[in-house]
Structure formats: structure tokens, C-alpha cells
Design an enzyme around this catalytic site. Structure first.
Site, PDB file in Angstrom:
ATOM      1  CG  ASN A  67     -34.954 -50.512 -17.620  1.00 36.42           C
ATOM      2  OD1 ASN A  67     -35.785 -50.765 -18.616  1.00 36.42           O
ATOM      3  ND2 ASN A  67     -34.389 -51.350 -16.691  1.00 36.42           N
ATOM      4  CG  LEU A  68     -36.267 -44.280 -17.261  1.00 35.03           C
ATOM      5  CD1 LEU A  68     -37.327 -43.175 -17.002  1.00 35.03           C
ATOM      6  CD2 LEU A  68     -35.838 -44.346 -18.717  1.00 35.03           C
ATOM      7  NE  ARG A  70     -28.878 -50.366 -15.206  1.00 32.66           N
ATOM      8  CZ  ARG A  70     -30.088 -50.580 -14.730  1.00 32.66           C
ATOM      9  NH1 ARG A  70     -30.772 -49.505 -13.864  1.00 32.66           N
ATOM     10  NH2 ARG A  70     -30.888 -51.620 -14.988  1.00 32.66           N
ATOM     11  CG  ASP A 127     -28.681 -58.649 -17.823  1.00 27.72           C
ATOM     12  OD1 ASP A 127     -29.214 -59.443 -19.015  1.00 27.72           O
ATOM     13  OD2 ASP A 127     -29.598 -57.902 -17.268  1.00 27.72           O
ATOM     14  CB  CYS A 186     -28.476 -54.113 -12.208  1.00 31.57           C
ATOM     15  SG  CYS A 186     -26.943 -54.038 -13.416  1.00 31.57           S
ATOM     16  CB  CYS A 243     -11.383 -73.402 -26.473  1.00 34.22           C
ATOM     17  SG  CYS A 243     -13.142 -72.410 -26.667  1.00 34.22           S
TER      18      CYS A 243
END
Length: 260
Positions: A67-68, A70, A127, A186, A243
Site C-alpha cells: 500500500n505504501l 501510493r 475499489d 491494483c 433507473c
């Protein structure tokens, strides 16, 4: 506002569109951030620096070494700690006046419905497609503006979905909640580190505009970024009257979904 606050937030107060009254709105606002990672970290830090009085952050994950690259609110020393706790520590170091409610939990419908009353603005920094649909439906139910961001590889998108505007689309108007969507992570596809910082910063800016009530939000517009060429494109979006979430279609019932 006291003298320290007038000094701390002086660069905002100097802006005609914000001034003292706008800064007071910021200081009494409550922002809910879904996700404490690449997007949530810069968004939370800028909201905290700006003086947002209360920030609720939801994430059930822990800080990992990968994680570090970003996720700028976390540090090597906090690897293994809950992300929400790490982010709360970063916010406290930056601005101790901000109250942080750190929720280490999956964002199910019951949790969102319990937390959203009283919230000024929601930032979707997760995400996971199904979780995005869930928070959108909750924001429609509670009529709270949603600032949505996403980034993968070199590509990003940002928009605002504001159910307070009768003609504004919601997230489900653009992206079918029943679609068989294949997640892109990612961990397998990669992401340019500063890209999430760009998107998270734009989300923070849109949230502050909504809090103050100034400028034109991205409601009805989808902002797209190709960081390879640093080209920004803007698509106009319309509300879908059929919708299933905000229109006349069959109402989508909230479901218990997993974080990825």
C-alpha cells in the site's frame, strides 16, 4: 471561530467564495469516506487540513507494505495496523481539531443507514463495484451528495451524484447495478502512484464545494483522465428515468456485499 482557527484557515477565508461563513460551514460539516486507501488517504488529509469538523472513515482492511507506494496517509511503522486507525492517526497529526470516527467494518446496508443521517457529503473511495452500488443506493435513500472516484493503471474518473437535484443522475444511472462487472484490482493491474493522489484531491475539492455551496459541482458530468498524456475529458451524463435506484424502475434492495 477563535483566533487560531482564523489563522489556520486564513487562506480559505481570503477566498471570496468561502470567507468566514463558508469556513464555518466546513468546520461544522461531517464527511463520510468509504475506503482508507489510495483515494481515501489524500481525500481525508485535504478535508482534515481544510478543517472539516468530523470525518467518518469506513474500511475493514489493514495496512500492507504494498500500500505504501501510493497510500500516503500510512507509514512503514503502521504496517499491519487497521487502515482506519492509521488514517485517524495521520489526520490527528495534521489537524487535532478534527473528530475522526474510524469504523473497521464492511460497509453493509445496515451500517450505511445507521451512519448517513447527519452526514453532509459522502466520498466513495473504494475499489469494489458492488460496494459503489451500495453506497450510491444509500445516498439516494438519504438524499446526500456522493463524490465518486476511481483509478487503475493510468486511467481515472471522478463525478458527483447529487440526489438533491431532481435532474441529476445517480451512479446506477451510468453503471447498471445488475451488470456482470469484472473487477480490476491494483494488485494485478497496477496503478501509477500519483494518480490516486490526483483523484483523491479532486474528490476533496468537490466535497468542499458541496459543503460551502459554491461553484458548479461535477453532477451530471463524468471527468476522465488519461495520465499517459495528462489529457482530461468530460462526458455529460443524464438521469435515467427507468433507473432501478433513483428512477421509476424496480427499486434495488440493499444486499450484504463483501469488500474485495
Amino acid at each position: 471561530m477563535n483566533d487560531n482557527q482564523l489563522l489556520r484557515y486564513s487562506r480559505h477565508i481570503l477566498l471570496d467564495e468561502i470567507g468566514i461563513e463558508g469556513q464555518e460551514r466546513i468546520c461544522t460539516a461531517h464527511a463520510l469516506i468509504l475506503g482508507a486507501g489510495g483515494l481515501g488517504a489524500p481525500a481525508a488529509l485535504y478535508l482534515a487540513a481544510s478543517g472539516v469538523g468530523r470525518i467518518t472513515v469506513i474500511d475493514d482492511d489493514a495496512v500492507d507494505l504494498t500500500n505504501l507506494q501510493r497510500q500516503i496517509a500510512h507509514t512503514t511503522a503502521r504496517v499491519g495496523q487497521p487502515k482506519v486507525a492509521s488514517l485517524a492517526r495521520a489526520v490527528a497529526d495534521l489537524n487535532p481539531e478534527v473528530q475522526v470516527n474510524a469504523v473497521q467494518q464492511r460497509a453493509d446496508a445496515a451500517l450505511l443507514d445507521s451512519l448517513l443521517p447527519g452526514v453532509t457529503v459522502v466520498l466513495d473511495c473504494c475499489d469494489n463495484y458492488q460496494t459503489r452500488q451500495r453506497v450510491n443506493a444509500a445516498c439516494v435513500r438519504h438524499r446526500i451528495p456522493l463524490v465518486s472516484g476511481a483509478a487503475i493503471r493510468w486511467d481515472a474518473q471522478v463525478s458527483v451524484f447529487d440526489p438533491r437535484q431532481d435532474d441529476a443522475p445517480c451512479y446506477a444511472c451510468l453503471f447498471d447495478p445488475d451488470a456482470d462487472f469484472q473487477e480490476v484490482q491494483c494488485a494485478t493491474m497496477g496503478v501509477l502512484a500519483p494518480l490516486v493522489g490526483i483523484v483523491g484531491s479532486v474528490q476533496a475539492a468537490e466535497a468542499l464545494k458541496l459543503i460551502v455551496g459554491t461553484g458548479d459541482s461535477l453532477a451530471g458530468r463524468l471527468l476522465l483522465l488519461d495520465a499517459r498524456s495528462m489529457d482530461w475529458n468530460r462526458l455529460h451524463t443524464a438521469r435515467n428515468p427507468e433507473c432501478k435506484v433513483c428512477g421509476n424502475g424496480e427499486t434495488a434492495q440493499p444486499q450484504d456485499l463483501q469488500w474485495s
